[in-house]
Design an enzyme around this catalytic site. Sequence first.
Site, PDB file in Angstrom:
ATOM      1  N   HIS A  51      -5.605  -3.445   5.450  1.00 41.75           N
ATOM      2  CA  HIS A  51      -5.240  -3.778   4.067  1.00 41.75           C
ATOM      3  C   HIS A  51      -6.441  -4.317   3.301  1.00 41.75           C
ATOM      4  O   HIS A  51      -6.460  -5.482   2.890  1.00 41.75           O
ATOM      5  CB  HIS A  51      -4.076  -4.783   4.045  1.00 41.75           C
ATOM      6  N   ASP A  59       0.845  -1.205   0.000  1.00 41.89           N
ATOM      7  CA  ASP A  59       0.000   0.000   0.000  1.00 41.89           C
ATOM      8  C   ASP A  59       0.878   1.252   0.000  1.00 41.89           C
ATOM      9  O   ASP A  59       0.582   2.240  -0.680  1.00 41.89           O
ATOM     10  CB  ASP A  59      -0.924  -0.003   1.225  1.00 41.89           C
TER      11      ASP A  59
HETATM   12  N1  LIG Z   1      -0.548  -8.356   1.951  1.00 44.14           N
HETATM   13  C1  LIG Z   1      -0.566  -7.971   0.704  1.00 44.14           C
HETATM   14  O1  LIG Z   1      -0.353  -6.789   0.409  1.00 44.14           O
HETATM   15  C2  LIG Z   1      -0.818  -8.962  -0.404  1.00 44.14           C
HETATM   16  C3  LIG Z   1      -0.507  -8.613  -1.729  1.00 44.14           C
HETATM   17  C4  LIG Z   1      -0.707  -9.556  -2.724  1.00 44.14           C
HETATM   18  C5  LIG Z   1      -1.229 -10.813  -2.413  1.00 44.14           C
HETATM   19  N2  LIG Z   1      -1.520 -11.106  -1.124  1.00 44.14           N
HETATM   20  C6  LIG Z   1      -2.036 -12.431  -0.757  1.00 44.14           C
HETATM   21  O2  LIG Z   1      -0.961 -13.361  -0.771  1.00 44.14           O
HETATM   22  C7  LIG Z   1      -1.473 -14.685  -0.954  1.00 44.14           C
HETATM   23  C8  LIG Z   1      -0.676 -15.432  -2.017  1.00 44.14           C
HETATM   24  O3  LIG Z   1      -0.839 -14.833  -3.273  1.00 44.14           O
HETATM   25  P1  LIG Z   1      -0.152 -15.475  -4.587  1.00 44.14           P
HETATM   26  O4  LIG Z   1      -0.484 -14.595  -5.715  1.00 44.14           O
HETATM   27  O5  LIG Z   1       1.270 -15.796  -4.298  1.00 44.14           O
HETATM   28  O6  LIG Z   1      -0.989 -16.838  -4.697  1.00 44.14           O
HETATM   29  P2  LIG Z   1      -0.542 -18.200  -5.451  1.00 44.14           P
HETATM   30  O7  LIG Z   1      -1.766 -19.046  -5.558  1.00 44.14           O
HETATM   31  O8  LIG Z   1       0.207 -17.884  -6.693  1.00 44.14           O
HETATM   32  O9  LIG Z   1       0.486 -18.844  -4.443  1.00 44.14           O
HETATM   33  C9  LIG Z   1       0.101 -19.285  -3.177  1.00 44.14           C
HETATM   34  C10 LIG Z   1       0.988 -20.429  -2.792  1.00 44.14           C
HETATM   35  O10 LIG Z   1       0.573 -20.870  -1.492  1.00 44.14           O
HETATM   36  C11 LIG Z   1       0.718 -22.280  -1.483  1.00 44.14           C
HETATM   37  N3  LIG Z   1      -0.033 -22.878  -0.392  1.00 44.14           N
HETATM   38  C12 LIG Z   1      -1.349 -23.165  -0.335  1.00 44.14           C
HETATM   39  N4  LIG Z   1      -1.629 -23.779   0.845  1.00 44.14           N
HETATM   40  C13 LIG Z   1      -0.461 -23.863   1.530  1.00 44.14           C
HETATM   41  C14 LIG Z   1      -0.080 -24.386   2.773  1.00 44.14           C
HETATM   42  N5  LIG Z   1      -0.981 -24.951   3.602  1.00 44.14           N
HETATM   43  N6  LIG Z   1       1.196 -24.302   3.127  1.00 44.14           N
HETATM   44  C15 LIG Z   1       2.111 -23.715   2.331  1.00 44.14           C
HETATM   45  N7  LIG Z   1       1.834 -23.217   1.117  1.00 44.14           N
HETATM   46  C16 LIG Z   1       0.557 -23.284   0.736  1.00 44.14           C
HETATM   47  C17 LIG Z   1       0.243 -22.719  -2.855  1.00 44.14           C
HETATM   48  O11 LIG Z   1       0.679 -24.024  -3.160  1.00 44.14           O
HETATM   49  C18 LIG Z   1       0.870 -21.653  -3.730  1.00 44.14           C
HETATM   50  O12 LIG Z   1       2.144 -22.038  -4.194  1.00 44.14           O
HETATM   51  C19 LIG Z   1      -2.950 -14.493  -1.306  1.00 44.14           C
HETATM   52  O13 LIG Z   1      -3.748 -14.721  -0.175  1.00 44.14           O
HETATM   53  C20 LIG Z   1      -3.031 -13.041  -1.711  1.00 44.14           C
HETATM   54  O14 LIG Z   1      -4.319 -12.496  -1.565  1.00 44.14           O
HETATM   55  C21 LIG Z   1      -1.336 -10.209  -0.124  1.00 44.14           C
HETATM   56  O1  LIG Z   2      -5.712  -7.233  -4.060  1.00 49.37           O
HETATM   57  C1  LIG Z   2      -5.429  -8.370  -3.696  1.00 49.37           C
HETATM   58  O2  LIG Z   2      -6.265  -9.258  -3.588  1.00 49.37           O
HETATM   59  C2  LIG Z   2      -3.995  -8.707  -3.380  1.00 49.37           C
HETATM   60  C3  LIG Z   2      -3.345  -7.733  -2.456  1.00 49.37           C
HETATM   61  O3  LIG Z   2      -4.029  -7.586  -1.254  1.00 49.37           O
HETATM   62  C4  LIG Z   2      -3.064  -6.400  -3.088  1.00 49.37           C
HETATM   63  O4  LIG Z   2      -3.292  -5.371  -2.461  1.00 49.37           O
HETATM   64  O5  LIG Z   2      -2.561  -6.387  -4.234  1.00 49.37           O
END
Ligand SMILES: NC(=O)c1ccc[n+]([C@@H]2O[C@H](COP(=O)([O-])OP(=O)(O)OC[C@H]3O[C@@H](n4cnc5c(N)ncnc54)[C@H](O)[C@@H]3O)[C@@H](O)[C@H]2O)c1
Ligand SMILES: O=C(O)C[C@H](O)C(=O)O
Length: 330
Positions: A194, A167
């Site tokens: 967030h 953010d």
């Molecule tokens: N905080 C933030 O600003 C922010 C920003 C972007 C994404 N996110 C979040 O981050 C998370 C991951 O996003 P992504 O794009 O990498 O998703 P993705 O699906 O590409 O990757 C997620 C990974 O988690 C793994 N996984 C699932 N269950 C698991 C477990 N029990 N133990 C270990 N690994 C496990 C999957 O196998 C996969 O490789 C999502 O929840 C997304 O919303 C948060």
């Molecule tokens: O928007 C989403 O779902 C992923 C993450 O929280 C973001 O801010 O990019």
Amino acid sequence: MEEGVRPAPCRAKGGAPGFKVAVLGAAGGIGQPLSLLMKLNPLVSVLHLYDVVNTPGVTADVSHMDTTAVVRGFLGPNQLEAALTGMDLVIIPAGLPRKPGMTRDDLFNKNAGIVRSLCEGVAKCCPNAIVNLISNPVNSTVPIAAEVFKKAGTYDPKRLLGVTTLDVARANTFVAEVLGIDPKDVNVPVVGGHAGVTILPLLSQVHPPCSFTPDEISYLTKRIQNGGTEVVEAKAGAGSATLSMAFAAAKFGDACLRAMRGDAGVVECSYVASAVTELPFFATKVRLGRAGAEEVLPLGPLNDFERAGLEMAKKELMESIQKGIDFMNK
Ligand SMILES: NC(=O)c1ccc[n+]([C@@H]2O[C@H](COP(=O)([O-])OP(=O)(O)OC[C@H]3O[C@@H](n4cnc5c(N)ncnc54)[C@H](O)[C@@H]3O)[C@@H](O)[C@H]2O)c1
Ligand SMILES: O=C(O)C[C@H](O)C(=O)O
């Protein structure tokens, strides 16, 4: 036929000084570039990559980078304890990402259980590690993690940090664009949480000091609050922000490691246990130290627009926090 990989006849290497870092969800869209960036970090001596799929390949790949950190891969729940034992910093991007039309809260049912089981592993195997939690909905997953640690008797609020750095990165980028300056020279505090209206950029506190027209404030606030959805829609079903998130997580992880090393004056926004408002968790600037979030900094002076935004943010945040707590106590 190609020869298989044989164990190297290598001479023993003295353990390099540095921190031991685990990435949980290392084979995912965020996990892979984040693993690459942590392998580049000279403060990391050991890098553990854990996922329920594909870690052998990611580990083999990342481990060929000729930087200091020793990389080891761990696959599936049977190897979670080995992945976590001895870790100083655990970064968690495990869990489902959004598709167009979904809110972050729509991920709760899948991701709450994932975060719970991973945090149970942390409580058991590296209770003193600092945890950087990325999995959505962060507004609820951080309270879930806190409840897990409380139940295990290992909870130290300073060591649990929800990652809101993306953010801030977005706010810096969009504000720099409006001001016509380099984003590296801009610092926008983003407070609250967030998701949607809980993401509250404090445009009255931008560094360097500047002022905005009402139109600019409206445009910037909406764009910063909607940044995640902007990426989800652009990816059209192929996930949410991964590259910018890996960049942001690596930046936040590096700040934690520098503070753990003893560097002074490391300040970042993060969603943490907080007494800044009446809510138990809230994102503000925090001063990071050897023990994690050593000081939660106050909001500072808000203008009328920001005060109104704060009230909206708190209402939604309270519900998300309660949902996380209820999940652990049902
Ligand atoms: N905080 C933030 O600003 C922010 C920003 C972007 C994404 N996110 C979040 O981050 C998370 C991951 O996003 P992504 O794009 O990498 O998703 P993705 O699906 O590409 O990757 C997620 C990974 O988690 C793994 N996984 C699932 N269950 C698991 C477990 N029990 N133990 C270990 N690994 C496990 C999957 O196998 C996969 O490789 C999502 O929840 C997304 O919303 C948060
Ligand atoms: O928007 C989403 O779902 C992923 C993450 O929280 C973001 O801010 O990019």
